[in-house]
Design a protein around this motif. Sequence first.
Motif, PDB file in Angstrom:
ATOM      1  N   ALA A  49      49.225  46.024  33.387  1.00  0.00           N
ATOM      2  CA  ALA A  49      50.449  45.560  34.036  1.00  0.00           C
ATOM      3  C   ALA A  49      50.975  46.525  35.084  1.00  0.00           C
ATOM      4  CB  ALA A  49      51.534  45.309  32.982  1.00  0.00           C
ATOM      5  N   VAL A  50      50.296  47.652  35.285  1.00  0.00           N
ATOM      6  CA  VAL A  50      50.742  48.644  36.275  1.00  0.00           C
ATOM      7  C   VAL A  50      50.248  48.235  37.657  1.00  0.00           C
ATOM      8  CG1 VAL A  50      50.638  51.060  36.990  1.00  0.00           C
ATOM      9  CG2 VAL A  50      50.785  50.480  34.555  1.00  0.00           C
ATOM     10  N   ALA A  51      51.145  48.180  38.610  1.00  0.00           N
ATOM     11  CA  ALA A  51      50.797  47.839  39.992  1.00  0.00           C
ATOM     12  C   ALA A  51      50.059  48.998  40.653  1.00  0.00           C
ATOM     13  CB  ALA A  51      52.072  47.514  40.782  1.00  0.00           C
ATOM     14  N   PRO A  52      49.263  48.732  41.695  1.00  0.00           N
ATOM     15  CA  PRO A  52      48.649  49.829  42.447  1.00  0.00           C
ATOM     16  C   PRO A  52      49.706  50.826  42.922  1.00  0.00           C
ATOM     17  CG  PRO A  52      47.700  47.732  43.108  1.00  0.00           C
ATOM     18  CD  PRO A  52      48.858  47.409  42.190  1.00  0.00           C
ATOM     19  N   GLY A  53      49.460  52.097  42.665  1.00  0.00           N
ATOM     20  CA  GLY A  53      50.426  53.142  42.978  1.00  0.00           C
ATOM     21  C   GLY A  53      51.449  53.386  41.898  1.00  0.00           C
ATOM     22  N   GLY A  54      51.441  52.534  40.875  1.00  0.00           N
ATOM     23  CA  GLY A  54      52.425  52.635  39.796  1.00  0.00           C
ATOM     24  C   GLY A  54      51.990  53.583  38.696  1.00  0.00           C
TER      25      GLY A  54
END
Length: 210
Positions: A131-136
């Motif tokens: 569930a982590v976005a790119p860059g997150g």
Amino acid sequence: MTDITSDAEFWDDRYSQSDQIWSGNPNTVLVHEVTGMEPGRALDLGCGEGADAIWLARQGWQVTAVDISRVALDRAARHAAEAGVAGRIEWQRHDLASSFPAGVFDLVSAQFLHSHGDMPREKILRNAASAVAPGGVLLVVGHAGFPAWEHDHHPDIHFPTPEEVLESLDLRDGEWEVLLSDEHERIQNDPDGKPTTRTDNTLKIRRLAG
């Protein structure tokens, strides 16, 4: 929404026994590691009475806060309204063993995601990483062992090290950066109010942005 399970009943009963279980303060590691990050969308797994979610909302984050206990979520929503940040937090009830919030997030926080029941923690944390976005960032904080005052230990409970948590996430090579993997000590009062030392651990990783 999921059906009530034995875990849900356990936590509803525990929260119902007192007007407040936790301190009302955000977790120290969360504050330390998130301060300075650009606010975006945050997911708070196991939000309890809402202290972390409220702190994040005050920093400008738009928060999805999740717990298995309806009693805890209702209490947390009241606290958020009192703090003036109700509009920045969406409260969702999930048994994370069987359902997970939709969407992607710039921060996914799992603070002390432990349970007395048969909770598939590794599966939940893999879902959290997905569930982590790119860059997150994924921030996982957990206990390194039982508290000193607790002697009736459950033999099946294992407290993983940060390295074991990282390995269990089964991440693809080259897609993540480890920002922090460490153990630390903190002071926690025992049931009699006497300060004791407790060891916890932290894993903080960032999904690389393409």
